[in-house]
Design a protein around this motif. Sequence first.
Motif, PDB file in Angstrom:
ATOM      1  N   GLY A   5     -51.346  40.525  44.249  1.00 23.62           N
ATOM      2  CA  GLY A   5     -51.847  39.685  43.243  1.00 23.62           C
ATOM      3  C   GLY A   5     -53.171  40.510  42.295  1.00 23.62           C
ATOM      4  N   ASN A   6     -53.690  39.885  42.237  1.00 25.18           N
ATOM      5  CA  ASN A   6     -55.469  40.123  42.103  1.00 25.18           C
ATOM      6  C   ASN A   6     -56.393  41.533  42.703  1.00 25.18           C
ATOM      7  OD1 ASN A   6     -56.492  38.642  44.149  1.00 25.18           O
ATOM      8  ND2 ASN A   6     -57.888  37.259  41.796  1.00 25.18           N
ATOM      9  N   GLY A   7     -55.625  41.243  43.807  1.00 24.59           N
ATOM     10  CA  GLY A   7     -55.904  42.466  44.807  1.00 24.59           C
ATOM     11  C   GLY A   7     -56.407  43.639  44.306  1.00 24.59           C
ATOM     12  N   PHE A   8     -55.919  44.582  43.365  1.00 24.30           N
ATOM     13  CA  PHE A   8     -55.739  45.879  42.783  1.00 24.30           C
ATOM     14  C   PHE A   8     -57.196  44.991  42.032  1.00 24.30           C
ATOM     15  CE2 PHE A   8     -51.733  46.833  44.515  1.00 24.30           C
ATOM     16  CZ  PHE A   8     -52.028  48.083  44.847  1.00 24.30           C
ATOM     17  N   GLU A   9     -57.350  44.294  41.193  1.00 19.09           N
ATOM     18  CA  GLU A   9     -58.458  44.569  40.141  1.00 19.09           C
ATOM     19  C   GLU A   9     -59.213  44.560  40.986  1.00 19.09           C
ATOM     20  OE1 GLU A   9     -57.033  41.016  37.996  1.00 19.09           O
ATOM     21  OE2 GLU A   9     -55.510  41.442  37.711  1.00 19.09           O
ATOM     22  N   LEU A  10     -59.881  43.440  41.653  1.00 22.00           N
ATOM     23  CA  LEU A  10     -61.198  43.543  43.282  1.00 22.00           C
ATOM     24  C   LEU A  10     -61.446  44.879  43.515  1.00 22.00           C
ATOM     25  CD1 LEU A  10     -60.336  40.037  45.205  1.00 22.00           C
ATOM     26  CD2 LEU A  10     -62.025  41.429  43.476  1.00 22.00           C
ATOM     27  N   ALA A  11     -59.845  45.585  44.132  1.00 26.48           N
ATOM     28  CA  ALA A  11     -60.494  47.163  44.467  1.00 26.48           C
ATOM     29  C   ALA A  11     -60.376  48.272  43.501  1.00 26.48           C
ATOM     30  CB  ALA A  11     -59.446  47.494  45.134  1.00 26.48           C
ATOM     31  N   GLN A  12     -60.697  47.802  42.415  1.00 28.68           N
ATOM     32  CA  GLN A  12     -60.630  48.662  41.288  1.00 28.68           C
ATOM     33  C   GLN A  12     -62.437  47.946  40.769  1.00 28.68           C
ATOM     34  OE1 GLN A  12     -58.669  51.403  39.338  1.00 28.68           O
ATOM     35  NE2 GLN A  12     -60.772  51.769  38.473  1.00 28.68           N
ATOM     36  N   GLU A  16     -65.607  50.976  40.948  1.00 26.72           N
ATOM     37  CA  GLU A  16     -66.310  52.114  39.955  1.00 26.72           C
ATOM     38  C   GLU A  16     -67.808  50.917  40.427  1.00 26.72           C
ATOM     39  OE1 GLU A  16     -65.076  48.479  36.505  1.00 26.72           O
ATOM     40  OE2 GLU A  16     -62.919  49.829  36.337  1.00 26.72           O
ATOM     41  N   ARG A  17     -68.072  50.215  41.581  1.00 23.62           N
ATOM     42  CA  ARG A  17     -69.136  49.568  41.417  1.00 23.62           C
ATOM     43  C   ARG A  17     -69.544  50.626  42.948  1.00 23.62           C
ATOM     44  NH1 ARG A  17     -66.533  44.552  42.742  1.00 23.62           N
ATOM     45  NH2 ARG A  17     -67.091  44.555  45.318  1.00 23.62           N
ATOM     46  N   GLN A  18     -68.153  51.685  43.303  1.00 25.03           N
ATOM     47  CA  GLN A  18     -68.734  52.865  44.769  1.00 25.03           C
ATOM     48  C   GLN A  18     -69.183  51.489  45.379  1.00 25.03           C
ATOM     49  OE1 GLN A  18     -71.718  55.948  43.625  1.00 25.03           O
ATOM     50  NE2 GLN A  18     -70.504  56.122  42.197  1.00 25.03           N
ATOM     51  N   ASP A  19     -68.699  50.408  45.659  1.00 26.46           N
ATOM     52  CA  ASP A  19     -68.370  50.100  47.477  1.00 26.46           C
ATOM     53  C   ASP A  19     -67.616  50.201  48.194  1.00 26.46           C
ATOM     54  OD1 ASP A  19     -68.962  47.565  49.243  1.00 26.46           O
ATOM     55  OD2 ASP A  19     -68.671  46.386  47.927  1.00 26.46           O
ATOM     56  N   TRP A  20     -67.880  51.565  48.980  1.00 27.30           N
ATOM     57  CA  TRP A  20     -67.074  51.778  49.993  1.00 27.30           C
ATOM     58  C   TRP A  20     -66.795  50.958  50.922  1.00 27.30           C
ATOM     59  CZ3 TRP A  20     -65.622  54.754  46.381  1.00 27.30           C
ATOM     60  CH2 TRP A  20     -66.031  55.815  45.494  1.00 27.30           C
ATOM     61  N   ALA A  21     -67.653  50.467  51.124  1.00 20.72           N
ATOM     62  CA  ALA A  21     -67.443  49.462  53.358  1.00 20.72           C
ATOM     63  C   ALA A  21     -66.216  48.250  52.360  1.00 20.72           C
ATOM     64  CB  ALA A  21     -68.589  48.862  53.044  1.00 20.72           C
ATOM     65  N   LEU A  58     -57.139  55.231  46.015  1.00 26.25           N
ATOM     66  CA  LEU A  58     -58.073  54.358  46.085  1.00 26.25           C
ATOM     67  C   LEU A  58     -58.493  55.047  47.739  1.00 26.25           C
ATOM     68  CD1 LEU A  58     -57.231  50.537  44.834  1.00 26.25           C
ATOM     69  CD2 LEU A  58     -58.651  52.176  44.200  1.00 26.25           C
ATOM     70  N   ALA A  59     -57.535  54.945  47.968  1.00 28.08           N
ATOM     71  CA  ALA A  59     -58.218  55.641  49.522  1.00 28.08           C
ATOM     72  C   ALA A  59     -58.732  56.909  49.385  1.00 28.08           C
ATOM     73  CB  ALA A  59     -57.181  55.519  50.699  1.00 28.08           C
ATOM     74  N   LEU A  60     -57.953  57.946  48.558  1.00 33.94           N
ATOM     75  CA  LEU A  60     -58.397  58.854  48.468  1.00 33.94           C
ATOM     76  C   LEU A  60     -60.160  59.208  48.391  1.00 33.94           C
ATOM     77  CD1 LEU A  60     -56.034  60.709  46.791  1.00 33.94           C
ATOM     78  CD2 LEU A  60     -56.876  61.629  48.985  1.00 33.94           C
ATOM     79  N   ALA A  61     -59.981  58.115  47.338  1.00 35.21           N
ATOM     80  CA  ALA A  61     -61.712  57.504  46.607  1.00 35.21           C
ATOM     81  C   ALA A  61     -62.964  57.359  47.399  1.00 35.21           C
ATOM     82  CB  ALA A  61     -61.937  56.708  45.299  1.00 35.21           C
ATOM     83  N   VAL A  62     -62.280  57.092  48.532  1.00 36.19           N
ATOM     84  CA  VAL A  62     -63.044  56.432  49.369  1.00 36.19           C
ATOM     85  C   VAL A  62     -63.242  57.378  50.440  1.00 36.19           C
ATOM     86  CG1 VAL A  62     -63.296  55.083  51.847  1.00 36.19           C
ATOM     87  CG2 VAL A  62     -62.487  54.090  49.895  1.00 36.19           C
TER      88      VAL A  62
END
Length: 137
Positions: A5-12, A16-21, A58-62
């Motif tokens: 539900g809000n997981g995609f918001e956390l991932a987004q 945005e802050r480039q927290d790849w880990a 998201l995976a491609l961004a990482v």
Amino acid sequence: MRSRGNGFELAQAALERQDWAFLSQWLRQQSLDTEGCVLSTPGITPPEQGERFQLLTLALAVLSAGDFQARWEVVKVFPGLGEIAIDPLIALLQNSEVEEECHWFVVRILGEFQHPAVLTALVNLLQTVAGGSGRSG
């Protein structure tokens, strides 16, 4: 993570802050199987097609911008995304502006797919490298 539900918001926000880990860990927690469905986890429904594309983005961004460890972790996500990952991965492979390390990971991921387009892309890469017109770095 038990709910998307809000997981995609956390991932987004992580993107945005480039927290790849964090992002690679979050993607791994989605536990996709080869059909793009969440493995039998009570209370979680399989992702819709649109969610699969969000996960792929998201995976491609990482893969494109993450450090080695984040890339290493996110590699495990791609087979579960299924064939929707093939064309974008081939595009990354053919992009000469992408880091060599990223190309290495892309080849590793594509090697997991048994698909004619993958075979063609990998053969073309081998011919390019063998022909002496490989990428310079």
